[in-house]
Design a protein around this motif. Structure first.
Motif, short mmCIF file in Angstrom:
data_model
loop_
_atom_site.label_atom_id
_atom_site.label_comp_id
_atom_site.label_asym_id
_atom_site.label_seq_id
_atom_site.Cartn_x
_atom_site.Cartn_y
_atom_site.Cartn_z
N ARG A 56 0.81 -1.22 0.00
CA ARG A 56 0.00 0.00 0.00
C ARG A 56 0.84 1.27 0.00
N GLY A 57 2.13 1.12 -0.06
CA GLY A 57 2.97 2.32 -0.12
C GLY A 57 3.20 2.94 1.24
N ASN A 58 3.07 2.13 2.30
CA ASN A 58 3.20 2.69 3.65
C ASN A 58 4.25 1.94 4.45
N GLY A 59 5.35 1.56 3.80
CA GLY A 59 6.39 0.82 4.51
C GLY A 59 7.08 1.66 5.56
N PRO A 60 7.91 1.00 6.40
CA PRO A 60 8.55 1.71 7.51
C PRO A 60 9.40 2.90 7.08
N MET A 61 9.98 2.84 5.87
CA MET A 61 10.83 3.98 5.47
C MET A 61 10.04 5.26 5.29
N THR A 62 8.74 5.13 5.05
CA THR A 62 7.93 6.34 4.86
C THR A 62 7.65 7.03 6.19
N GLU A 63 7.97 6.32 7.30
CA GLU A 63 7.66 6.89 8.61
C GLU A 63 8.90 7.47 9.27
N ARG A 109 9.51 13.69 7.91
CA ARG A 109 9.55 12.25 7.71
C ARG A 109 9.20 11.89 6.28
N GLY A 110 9.64 10.73 5.90
CA GLY A 110 9.22 10.23 4.60
C GLY A 110 10.28 10.40 3.53
N LEU A 111 9.89 9.99 2.31
CA LEU A 111 10.84 9.98 1.19
C LEU A 111 10.76 11.27 0.40
N PHE A 112 11.88 11.62 -0.22
CA PHE A 112 11.94 12.81 -1.07
C PHE A 112 12.59 12.43 -2.39
N ASP A 113 12.23 13.17 -3.44
CA ASP A 113 12.86 12.92 -4.73
C ASP A 113 13.97 13.95 -4.99
N VAL A 114 14.62 13.85 -6.15
CA VAL A 114 15.74 14.77 -6.40
C VAL A 114 15.27 16.21 -6.62
N GLN A 156 10.93 17.19 -3.47
CA GLN A 156 9.50 17.11 -3.17
C GLN A 156 9.25 15.81 -2.39
N PRO A 157 8.33 15.87 -1.44
CA PRO A 157 8.00 14.62 -0.75
C PRO A 157 7.37 13.64 -1.75
N ILE A 158 7.65 12.38 -1.59
CA ILE A 158 7.14 11.41 -2.55
C ILE A 158 6.72 10.16 -1.81
N LYS A 159 5.63 9.58 -2.27
CA LYS A 159 5.13 8.36 -1.63
C LYS A 159 5.43 7.16 -2.52
N PRO A 160 5.85 6.05 -1.93
CA PRO A 160 5.97 4.84 -2.73
C PRO A 160 4.59 4.49 -3.28
N ARG A 161 4.56 3.88 -4.44
CA ARG A 161 3.27 3.60 -5.06
C ARG A 161 2.43 2.64 -4.23
N ASP A 162 1.14 2.92 -4.17
CA ASP A 162 0.18 1.97 -3.61
C ASP A 162 -0.11 0.96 -4.72
N LEU A 163 0.47 -0.22 -4.59
CA LEU A 163 0.39 -1.18 -5.69
C LEU A 163 -0.98 -1.84 -5.78
N LYS A 186 14.22 6.77 -11.89
CA LYS A 186 15.22 7.84 -11.81
C LYS A 186 14.64 9.08 -11.15
N GLY A 187 15.45 9.67 -10.31
CA GLY A 187 15.01 10.89 -9.63
C GLY A 187 14.20 10.60 -8.38
N THR A 188 13.87 9.34 -8.13
CA THR A 188 13.10 9.01 -6.93
C THR A 188 13.92 8.02 -6.10
N PRO A 189 13.51 7.81 -4.84
CA PRO A 189 14.27 6.87 -4.02
C PRO A 189 14.12 5.41 -4.45
N MET A 190 13.14 5.10 -5.29
CA MET A 190 12.94 3.71 -5.72
C MET A 190 14.23 3.21 -6.40
N PRO A 191 14.91 2.24 -5.74
CA PRO A 191 16.24 1.86 -6.21
C PRO A 191 16.20 0.81 -7.31
#
Ligand SMILES: [Cu+2]
Lengths: 269, 466
Positions: free
Chosen positions: B354-361, B376-381, B384-391, B414-419
């Motif tokens: 759902r895009g709410n893993g521990p790294m988002t907290e 708190r949470g993830l940021f892109d390059v 901007q704050p960014i949420k992992p996708r709710d799959l 690219k440009g997002t924390p998604m590795p």
């Protein structure tokens, strides 16, 4: 100057006659003949209304022109002041009411065939060909996989397209219209179809296109700043072409970097 | 009475003209002021000047032929030379090219491809499309002669700019800074092209992120980005319009990157806080006079190479094996990977996707500055704050084809924390993950939550104290 106004008011009925008489031949009212039979019936209703209002318009303008003309040349008689005439009031209330009632009844069967689900052509309701979702500012389309039925909820093998709806020629088909955000309107001018898309509702629309071609699909409800962007197209094509299109969508959608894998899989089946 | 009508119409027309005219012709590309303000005022001006010279203004753009942008070249031959006047003839295909009448074409100049001026760009003052006579801006040291050939650049840029202004600018901004007038109402925000980073590409990121290809950009513009405000522009834009607009987007991206490169370079010696240093003005002047012009060319070359590199063959990430059959077993393996420590998807996407893993907290570190973000949470390059996708929603912004998801997992976004996982995971494992990711929206039994101790494991993995 008096004569000018008489002529001015007499000019319009003549212009109206000329314009109304010319318009069908020049296609001024419609973007070409309707591509659906139902659309032609809608056009006929339109022309009926056009004739009625042209006659009424000409009549009232002639009366106005006549009255002006007569009065303009009558220096002696004084204007007659009237508090209204009960009889006249009744006539001009009842006459339009009768006309409107007639139109309301006369168009009933067209309305029924267009809108009432029980009268949709056979086979349309059970097998909608696509779900069209209006969204600020595009049309997102979901087809069932070839040989499958469209389900209300997305399925893993559904096929997706954007801004391009396709339908087979000569077969009555139904689509399910939805909106994801605000109110939009699904407008196919060449098919004479206009239907609001309302958030939270699934609205069925059926049509049977009789002529091959690419037709405009527009949004006809001002839905936001990007309203003008909601210009898509409906491609009406032969049944085989339509099925091929769905297969192509399916192949594209399953693309995994190996263009042949799908055809290989098919041979194995 | 008719006199009054006339004056009324005249007033209305005057209003219209005033409304449209204004300062449009003086419009400029916005400066990247967040970066530029760190420079000495004089250095800042120098950057502006360089950009003006090589890119011009929105309504008066310059085609810098050094950049790998397809400007819509028109080839031709010199017919006669008379002082500053060059009478030319365009090739047949070029003569009906839209935009050849543009003064911008004149400004873009002619690049000679043969004769004494071969390889030189001649800037022009005027172009008369009726007679096909150009007027050079200044006397030429080695004037071209009859029968020399040249390319004239520009009409794609002009066409692209017009379309961009109509369809994209209000979101993506005049300079492509992603800060158009509607941008502030949107989430995610429209792409800021100036970093030259695009998310949904077919290209890899090894050893360094590879740029987007023209086809990648075309796909995005044609299909839109579902789940965001980026709309689809087909069939409204036709093929030739897409071509022009894509070149314009690439051009803006290169402009932004070059601007950033220049500022970064100048910042080393000529940052604002050195304004009191003795002799700094002098030193800057010398630098601008000597090494700087070369650096400008160098950075343009570097940026250009990256973009043309993306177009080379073999940059697209293509799996070596076809997709693994989408079976329950494959999905199951994918799910194990998703929840496991090898792929670590769960850290961001959460156990149910759902895009709410521990790294988002948690508080995350900015990988470029190494500073911890204030929130708190993830940021892109783009910060901007960014949420992992709710799959579970089944919306895939970069496309829903297996190849798209494969690329997202292999390269990352690219440009997002998604590795990326090109090193960590095998081909088979990625396909299992693809099969799982695509099945999440249809997973009728809610995925079981991992046991409590494993949640703890995920978080310690990232070195957070809790
Ligand atoms: Cu709309």
């Amino acid at each position: 100057m008096r004569k000018f106004w008489c002529l001015f008011f007499m000019f319009w009925p003549i212009a109206a006659i000329v314009y109304s008489a010319m318009s069908p031949a020049y296609g001024w009212w419609f973007p070409g003949d309707s591509v659906t039979e139902l659309g032609q019936r809608i056009d006929n209703l339109f022309y009926l209304i056009l004739i009625i209002i042209t006659v009424v318009f000409i009549g009232t303008q002639m009366a106005l022109g006549y009255a002006l003309w007569k009065a303009a040349h009558n220096e002696d008689e004084k204007a007659h002041f009237s508090h209204g005439s009960h009889n006249l009031e009744v006539i001009w209330s009842v006459a339009p009411a009768v006309i409107l009632l007639f139109l309301a009844l006369y168009q009933m069967d067209v309305w029924r065939d267009f809108r009432v689900k029980a009268y949709f052509p056979e086979g349309t309701i059970e097998t909608p060909i696509a779900e069209v979702t209006a969204r600020q500012f595009e049309w997102r389309i979901r087809y069932p996989a070839p040989g499958k039925k469209l389900q209300p909820k997305p399925q893993p093998d559904d096929l997706y397209a954007v801004n391009e709806l396709r339908a087979p020629i000569g077969r009555a088909v139904m689509i399910q219209l939805r909106s994801e955000d605000v109110q939009h309107a699904f407008f196919l001018p060449h098919l004479r179809i206009k239907q609001d898309a309302i958030p939270g509702q699934i609205i069925p629309i059926w049509f049977k296109a009789e002529k091959k071609g690419i037709y405009e699909l527009l949004c006809a409800e001002l839905c936001g700043w990007g309203h003008y962007k909601m210009r898509a197209q409906l491609t009406v094509e032969r049944e085989v072409e339509f099925q091929d299109y769905l297969k192509k969508l399916q192949t594209d959608q399953n693309y995994d970097g190996f263009p042949t894998s799908d055809s290989v899989a098919k041979k194995e089946e | 009475m008719s006199v009054r009508w006339q004056s009324l119409i005249a007033v209305m027309l005057a209003g219209l003209l005033a409304g449209c005219g204004g300062d449009a012709s003086k419009a400029r590309f916005a400066e990247n002021s967040a970066l530029a303000k760190q420079l000495l005022p004089k250095a800042r001006k120098a950057v502006q000047k360089t950009l003006d010279e090589h890119f011009g203004a929105p309504l008066d753009s310059v085609a810098w032929l050094k950049l790998p942008v397809n400007y819509g070249k028109a080839e031709g031959t010199v017919k006669s030379v008379d002082g500053l006047k060059l009478s030319v003839e365009f090739n047949k295909e070029a003569s009906d090219v839209d935009g050849l009448t543009s003064p911008e074409l004149a400004r873009a100049g002619l690049l000679f491809t043969s004769g004494v001026s071969a390889g030189k760009q001649v800037l022009l003052a005027k172009f008369d499309p009726k007679t096909n006579v150009f007027e050079a801006l200044q006397t030429l040291d080695s004037p071209p002669a009859k029968d020399d050939t040249f390319v004239a650049a520009g009409h794609f840029l002009r066409h692209g700019r017009k379309l961009y202004a109509r369809h994209c600018q209000h979101c993506h901004g005049v300079s492509g800074d992603g800060d158009g007038t509607t941008a502030k109402y949107l989430n995610p925000r429209p792409r800021d092209y100036r970093l030259g980073v695009f998310k949904f590409t077919s290209t890899g990121s090894f050893p360094a992120p590879i740029k987007a290809t023209r086809d990648d950009l075309k796909r995005v513009i044609a299909l839109g980005i579902p789940g965001t405000y980026m709309p689809s522009f087909v069939p409204m834009l036709k093929e030739n319009e897409l071509t022009a607009i894509i070149e314009y987007v690439r051009w803006l991206a290169m402009r932004g990157e070059i601007e950033k490169g220049l500022i970064t370079e100048l910042k080393g010696e000529y940052s604002r806080d050195r304004s009191k240093d003795e002799g700094i003005d002098k030193s800057l002047e010398t630098y601008l006079g000597e090494a700087y012009p070369n650096f400008v060319n160098e950075i343009a070359g570097e940026v250009g190479e990256k973009w043309s590199g993306a177009e080379e063959e073999g940059t697209a990430i293509t799996p070596k094996k076809p997709r693994t059959q989408d079976t329950a077993e494959s999905r199951h393996r994918g799910k194990e990977l998703f929840l496991g420590n090898k792929a670590k998807c769960v850290n961001c996407h959460g156990p149910a996707g759902r895009g709410n893993g521990p790294m988002t907290e948690d508080f995350q570190k900015n990988p470029t500055t190494n500073e911890v973000y204030a929130e708190r949470g993830l940021f892109d390059v783009w910060d901007q704050p960014i949420k992992p996708r709710d799959l579970t929603r089944g919306i895939y912004r970069g496309g829903r084809r297996p190849i798209d998801i494969y690329r997202r997992i292999y390269v990352g976004i690219k440009g997002t924390p998604m590795p990326g996982n090109s090193q960590a995971l095998s081909e088979d494992e990625i396909w299992d993950l693809v099969n799982y990711a695509l099945s999440v929206p249809y997973d009728s039994q809610a995925p079981k939550l991992p046991k409590p101790h494993s949640v703890a494991e995920y978080s310690t993995e990232h070195g957070h104290a809790n």
